[in-house]
Scaffold this motif. Structure first.
Motif, short mmCIF file in Angstrom:
data_model
loop_
_atom_site.label_atom_id
_atom_site.label_comp_id
_atom_site.label_asym_id
_atom_site.label_seq_id
_atom_site.Cartn_x
_atom_site.Cartn_y
_atom_site.Cartn_z
N SER A 183 -3.47 3.28 1.65
CA SER A 183 -3.31 3.57 3.07
C SER A 183 -2.66 2.41 3.82
O SER A 183 -3.26 1.36 4.01
N PRO A 184 -1.40 2.57 4.23
CA PRO A 184 -0.69 1.48 4.88
C PRO A 184 -1.34 0.99 6.17
O PRO A 184 -1.37 -0.20 6.44
N PHE A 198 -3.31 -8.20 -2.51
CA PHE A 198 -4.12 -7.34 -3.38
C PHE A 198 -5.52 -7.17 -2.80
O PHE A 198 -6.06 -6.07 -2.75
N VAL A 199 -6.13 -8.30 -2.36
CA VAL A 199 -7.47 -8.21 -1.78
C VAL A 199 -7.45 -7.32 -0.55
O VAL A 199 -8.29 -6.44 -0.37
N ILE A 200 -6.44 -7.53 0.31
CA ILE A 200 -6.36 -6.76 1.56
C ILE A 200 -6.12 -5.28 1.28
O ILE A 200 -6.73 -4.41 1.91
N ALA A 201 -5.27 -5.01 0.31
CA ALA A 201 -4.98 -3.61 -0.02
C ALA A 201 -6.25 -2.89 -0.46
O ALA A 201 -6.51 -1.75 -0.07
N VAL A 202 -7.07 -3.59 -1.25
CA VAL A 202 -8.33 -2.98 -1.70
C VAL A 202 -9.28 -2.79 -0.53
O VAL A 202 -9.93 -1.76 -0.38
N SER A 251 0.82 -1.21 0.00
CA SER A 251 0.00 0.00 0.00
C SER A 251 0.86 1.26 0.00
O SER A 251 0.53 2.24 -0.66
N LEU A 252 1.94 1.22 0.76
CA LEU A 252 2.81 2.39 0.83
C LEU A 252 3.41 2.70 -0.55
O LEU A 252 3.39 3.83 -1.02
#
Lengths: 295, 235
Positions: free
Chosen positions: A238-239, A228-232, A28-29
Motif C-alpha cells: 500500500s503506497p 523495507f521496514v517502513i514498507a512492512v 510499495s507500489l
C-alpha cells in the motif's frame, strides 16, 4: 530537559518520517503491482539526490523545481529497466527479479561514481528557520514534509478517483480479473514500475534537505533498509500506507535515539538501527501483512 | 462466431492442449465437459489470451485473433468469467461493474449495460456501494457475471460459474445463463463440473479429455449416448 529534547526530536522525527514515507511509496507500489522487491531501491534515491544537487549547483534551480525533472528522469529510468531487465523475469523464480533489481542498483551506483566521483557532496539551500523554542525546524525541511504529504494525497486520489489509477488497483487485486475487463496488464506493469521509480527518484530530491553533506554514489543502502521496514509497517503493498509507516518509523527512530542516548555506555546511533530491525522482525512474526493493514 | 483450430498451449514445458478443434455458433450455449485436468480452463484462458497459444489458430468474429493481446480481444467482444471469480474485493460493487466498462467501446454503452446488469441481478443495485469482498459467494459470482456483461460482449466464456455455491444459487446461475442467451442473444461457452445441469442448458456439447476433443454433438445426442455418459461424464 529530557522531555523538551524528546518532544523536539519526535517532531523532527515526524518531519523526516513523512519524507521517509514518501521515499517508500515507490517500493510499495512496485511490490503491490508486480510482486517484485526492488532491492536497488536506494540507488534510485541516490539518483534523485544528484538530480537535485546538479540542478541546484550548475543551473541554480531550487530543489522544489527539481521535483518534476526527477519524476521524468525516474519514469524514463523505470521504463528502460522494466523493458530491458524486469519484464522477462516476472514469470521466473523470485530470485531472478531480486538479482535484476540489485544489478540495476549497482549499475546506477557505478555510473554515478564515474560521473560525479565517490566524494561526498552537498548543497545548502537557505530558506530560513522556524524556531519553536524547544526545537528549530528549517523551512526547507518543512517544505520537503509538505511536498511528501501532498504527493501522498495526490497518489491516493489518483488511485481512487481516476480510471487509470483504478485500473492499476485492479491489477494489484487480480491480474486475471483485470484482463477480462480489457485492461492491458503488461502495460500496467510497465507503468507502475515507471511511476514507482519516478516517485523514488523524487524522494531523493526531497531527502537532500536532510543531508547537508551526505550525497555520494553509495548513499542508497541505508535507505533501502529503512524502506523495507517502513514498507512492512505500512502494509507492504500500500503506497499511502507507506506514508504512515514512514511517520511511525521517523517517530521510533528519533524517539529511541533520544532515549538510548540517556543510557551511559550505549552508542545511540547503532542502537537505533538495531531497534528498527528488531522491530521489523517482531512485526513480521506477529503481523506479516503489516501493522496498518487489518487483513 | 468462434473457431478454435488444432490449438496447442500449456504452461512452460508442460503442454496441456493437444490440438482441440471447436466451433461455436452465434446465439448458442456450448458446453465444454470433461474431467479435472482435461484442459478446459486452459482452453478458455488461451482463447482469452492470458495463456499464449503455441500452435493452431483462434478465429473470432471473422478475424484471426491468435496473436492479439487479451485487451484487444475484449474490444472485439470476447470475455471470460474466470474460475474463482477474481473480483476486485477492495472495491465497491459499483466500481467492479464500472471496471468492466473499462474499454472505450464499452464505456460509451455503460449506462445501458448497467441497467441490464441491475435488471438481471437487482440485488447488485441494492448493494452497489458495498465492498464486494464482503458479499456472499453467490453474490460475488453475480458481480463477476455482471462485470463481464459490462464489457459489452458478444461471447462470454464461463469457467465453473457454479463452483462452490449452494444448490439453490447454482440453479439461479444456470437460469441466468439461459436468460443471457434467450433475452440478449449472447453466445456462451460454458465449462462446468455440473454435467447434468450443463447438458440441460446447452445446445451443443464438446467432451474434452487429456487436451483433445473426444466427442461432440447436440446436447440431446450426448444425453442419449450411454457410452459417452459412462466414459466421460460419470452420469
Amino acid at each position: 530537559m529530557i522531555f523538551e529534547q524528546l518532544s523536539g526530536n519526535l517532531l523532527q522525527g515526524v518531519i523526516l518520517g513523512g519524507v521517509y514515507g514518501m521515499a517508500t511509496m515507490g517500493l510499495s507500489l512496485i511490490f503491490g503491482v508486480l510482486k517484485v522487491v526492488n532491492v536497488g531501491h536506494g540507488a534510485f534515491i541516490m539518483v534523485g539526490a544528484y538530480v537535485a544537487l546538479t540542478l541546484f549547483q550548475t543551473f541554480g534551480v531550487a530543489p522544489p523545481l527539481a521535483v518534476p525533472a526527477a519524476m521524468v528522469i525516474g519514469m524514463a529510468l523505470g521504463m528502460v529497466f522494466y523493458y530491458s531487465a524486469i519484464r522477462k523475469l516476472l514469470k521466473g523464480p523470485e530470485l531472478a527479479s531480486l538479482l535484476a533489481t540489485f544489478s540495476c542498483g549497482v549499475i546506477l551506483e557505478e555510473v554515478c561514481k564515474q560521473l560525479f566521483t565517490s566524494e561526498a557532496r552537498g548543497y545548502n539551500w537557505e530558506l530560513g528557520k522556524l524556531d519553536l523554542g524547544f526545537t528549530v525546524l528549517p523551512h526547507a525541511k518543512l517544505l520537503a514534509f509538505g511536498g511528501s504529504a501532498l504527493i501522498g494525497i495526490l497518489l491516493y486520489l489518483w488511485f481512487h478517483k481516476t480510471r487509470a489509477g483504478m485500473a492499476m488497483r485492479c491489477v494489484v487485486e487480480s491480474d486475471e480479473g483485470a484482463r477480462v475487463c480489457g485492461i492491458d496488464v503488461d502495460w500496467e506493469y510497465a507503468l507502475s514500475f515507471s511511476i514507482g521509480i519516478g516517485l523514488t527518484v523524487v524522494s531523493g530530491v526531497l531527502l537532500t534537505m536532510f543531508i547537508p553533506v551526505g550525497i555520494n554514489p553509495y548513499m542508497g543502502g541505508s535507505y533501502t533498509l529503512k524502506a523495507f521496514v517502513i514498507a512492512v509497517l505500512g502494509g507492504l503493498a500500500s503506497p499511502y500506507g507507506a506514508f504512515f509507516g514512514g511517520l511511525v518509523f521517523g517517530l521510533i527512530e528519533n524517539g529511541s535515539y533520544t532515549l538510548f542516548a540517556q543510557i551511559p555506555g550505549l552508542e545511540p546511533f547503532a542502537m537505533t538501527r538495531f531497534f528498527s530491525f528488531a522491530m521489523l522482525l517482531v512485526i513480521l512474526l506477529l503481523r506479516p501483512t503489516g501493522l496498518l493493514k487489518a487483513k | 462466431m468462434l473457431t478454435v483450430e488444432k490449438l496447442e498451449a500449456g504452461y512452460g514445458p508442460m503442454q496441456v492442449l493437444w490440438g482441440p478443434d471447436i466451433e461455436i455458433k452465434e446465439g448458442s450455449i456450448t458446453s465444454l465437459l470433461g474431467p479435472n485436468g482435461a484442459g478446459k480452463s486452459t482452453l478458455l484462458k488461451t482463447v482469452l489470451g492470458s495463456v499464449a497459444a503455441t500452435g493452431g489458430k483462434i478465429r473470432f468474429a471473422g478475424r484471426d485473433i491468435t496473436a492479439l493481446p487479451s485487451h484487444k480481444r475484449v474490444d472485439l467482444g470476447l470475455t471470460l468469467v474466470p474460475e474463482g471469480k477474481h473480483i476486485f474485493k477492495e472495491m465497491t460493487v459499483f466500481d467492479n461493474l464500472m471496471m468492466g466498462a473499462y474499454r472505450q467501446e464499452a464505456r460509451i454503452h455503460r449506462k445501458e449495460s448497467l441497467e441490464l446488469v441491475y435488471s438481471l441481478f437487482p440485488l447488485l443495485a441494492e448493494r452497489k456501494n458495498q465492498k464486494s469482498g464482503t458479499l456472499s459467494g453467490g453474490q460475488q459470482q453475480m458481480v463477476t457475471i455482471g462485470r463481464a456483461l459490462m464489457t459489452k460482449p458478444k461471447l462470454i466464456m464461463m469457467d465453473e460459474p457454479s463452483q462452490g455455491l449452494a444448490p439453490k444459487i447454482v440453479l439461479e446461475i444456470f437460469e441466468t445463463v439461459e436468460k443471457l442467451k434467450k433475452e440478449i442473444g449472447l453466445t456462451i461457452l460454458l465449462v462446468e463440473q455440473n454435467a447434468a445441469a450443463s447438458l440441460d442448458a446447452a445446445d451443443y456439447v464438446y467432451i474434452m479429455h487429456e487436451g483433445v476433443i473426444k466427442a461432440q454433438g447436440s446436447a440431446s445426442k450426448i444425453k442419449a449416448s450411454d457410452e459417452i455418459r459412462e466414459a466421460y461424464l460419470g452420469l
